[in-house]
Design a protein around this motif. Structure first.
Motif, short mmCIF file in Angstrom:
data_model
loop_
_atom_site.label_atom_id
_atom_site.label_comp_id
_atom_site.label_asym_id
_atom_site.label_seq_id
_atom_site.Cartn_x
_atom_site.Cartn_y
_atom_site.Cartn_z
N PHE A 37 37.76 28.93 42.90
CA PHE A 37 36.69 28.20 43.58
C PHE A 37 36.46 26.91 42.82
O PHE A 37 36.89 26.77 41.67
CB PHE A 37 35.40 29.03 43.62
CG PHE A 37 35.49 30.25 44.51
CD1 PHE A 37 36.18 31.38 44.10
CD2 PHE A 37 34.87 30.25 45.75
CE1 PHE A 37 36.26 32.49 44.92
CE2 PHE A 37 34.94 31.37 46.58
CZ PHE A 37 35.64 32.49 46.16
N ARG A 38 35.76 25.97 43.43
CA ARG A 38 35.43 24.73 42.74
C ARG A 38 34.06 24.25 43.14
O ARG A 38 33.57 24.56 44.23
CB ARG A 38 36.48 23.66 43.02
CG ARG A 38 36.51 23.15 44.45
CD ARG A 38 37.68 22.19 44.65
NE ARG A 38 37.73 21.66 46.01
CZ ARG A 38 38.71 20.88 46.47
NH1 ARG A 38 39.73 20.56 45.69
NH2 ARG A 38 38.67 20.44 47.72
N THR A 91 38.12 16.32 42.48
CA THR A 91 37.34 16.35 41.24
C THR A 91 36.23 17.39 41.33
O THR A 91 35.42 17.37 42.26
CB THR A 91 36.73 14.97 40.96
OG1 THR A 91 37.79 14.04 40.72
CG2 THR A 91 35.81 15.00 39.75
N ALA A 92 36.23 18.31 40.37
CA ALA A 92 35.26 19.40 40.38
C ALA A 92 35.47 20.27 39.14
O ALA A 92 36.47 20.10 38.42
CB ALA A 92 35.43 20.27 41.63
N VAL A 93 34.53 21.16 38.92
CA VAL A 93 34.75 22.25 37.97
C VAL A 93 35.41 23.38 38.74
O VAL A 93 34.90 23.79 39.79
CB VAL A 93 33.44 22.71 37.32
CG1 VAL A 93 33.71 23.89 36.39
CG2 VAL A 93 32.78 21.57 36.57
N TYR A 94 36.53 23.86 38.23
CA TYR A 94 37.28 24.92 38.89
C TYR A 94 37.01 26.25 38.18
O TYR A 94 37.13 26.34 36.95
CB TYR A 94 38.77 24.59 38.86
CG TYR A 94 39.13 23.55 39.90
CD1 TYR A 94 38.75 22.22 39.74
CD2 TYR A 94 39.83 23.90 41.05
CE1 TYR A 94 39.05 21.27 40.69
CE2 TYR A 94 40.15 22.94 42.01
CZ TYR A 94 39.75 21.64 41.83
OH TYR A 94 40.05 20.69 42.78
N TYR A 95 36.69 27.26 39.00
CA TYR A 95 36.35 28.58 38.49
C TYR A 95 37.34 29.61 38.98
O TYR A 95 37.73 29.62 40.15
CB TYR A 95 34.96 29.00 38.95
CG TYR A 95 33.85 28.12 38.45
CD1 TYR A 95 33.41 27.02 39.19
CD2 TYR A 95 33.21 28.39 37.24
CE1 TYR A 95 32.38 26.22 38.74
CE2 TYR A 95 32.18 27.59 36.78
CZ TYR A 95 31.77 26.51 37.54
OH TYR A 95 30.74 25.71 37.08
N CYS A 96 37.72 30.50 38.09
CA CYS A 96 38.53 31.64 38.41
C CYS A 96 37.60 32.83 38.66
O CYS A 96 36.56 32.95 38.00
CB CYS A 96 39.46 31.92 37.22
SG CYS A 96 40.41 33.42 37.31
N ALA A 97 37.97 33.68 39.61
CA ALA A 97 37.14 34.83 39.93
C ALA A 97 38.00 36.06 40.18
O ALA A 97 39.13 35.93 40.67
CB ALA A 97 36.29 34.54 41.16
N ALA A 98 37.46 37.22 39.85
CA ALA A 98 38.19 38.48 40.01
C ALA A 98 37.40 39.47 40.85
O ALA A 98 36.19 39.63 40.66
CB ALA A 98 38.51 39.09 38.65
#
Length: 126
Positions: A37-38, A91-98
């Motif tokens: 996600f971002r 441009t963004a903060v990118y998040y990993c999710a489980a």
């Protein structure tokens, strides 16, 4: 508990590529659905891509389809996001999710994921 650690973000120019990595803890990573996600400044967090644990089926937001590729290496407990042809709007903060529930349905909603990384900044200059 699942811990996720993202890496690979940075400052690039439009048209460049980046590969984000997300290392996960846990012995059963191969049964997690994984997502990226971002969140851009002033905007809500949005879905980017996801990959299922069974069969590795992939899903993408329309805005990144054809440019981004999500993949996973279960031997390394790692999921990747290869981003090509980057644009300033990426441009963004990118998040990993489980999603550890083992569901066969791969969620494209934040609510479908129980664990999140701290995020990595991607900045694309024009």
């Amino acid at each position: 508990q699942v811990q996720l650690v993202e890496s690979g973000g940075g400052l690039v120019q439009a048209g460049d590529s980046l590969r984000l990595s997300c290392a996960a803890s846990g012995r059963t990573f191969s049964t997690y659905n994984m997502g990226w996600f971002r969140q851009a400044p002033g905007k809500e967090r949005e879905f980017v891509a996801a990959i299922g644990w069974r069969g590795g089926r992939t899903y993408y937001a329309d805005s990144v389809k054809g440019r981004f590729t999500i993949s996973r290496d279960n031997a390394k407990n790692t999921v990747y996001l290869l981003m090509n042809s980057l644009k300033p709007e990426d441009t963004a903060v990118y998040y990993c999710a489980a999603d550890r529930d083992g569901s066969l349905a791969v969620s494209q909603s934040q609510q479908g994921y129980q664990y999140w990384g701290q995020g990595t900044q991607v900045t694309v200059s024009s």
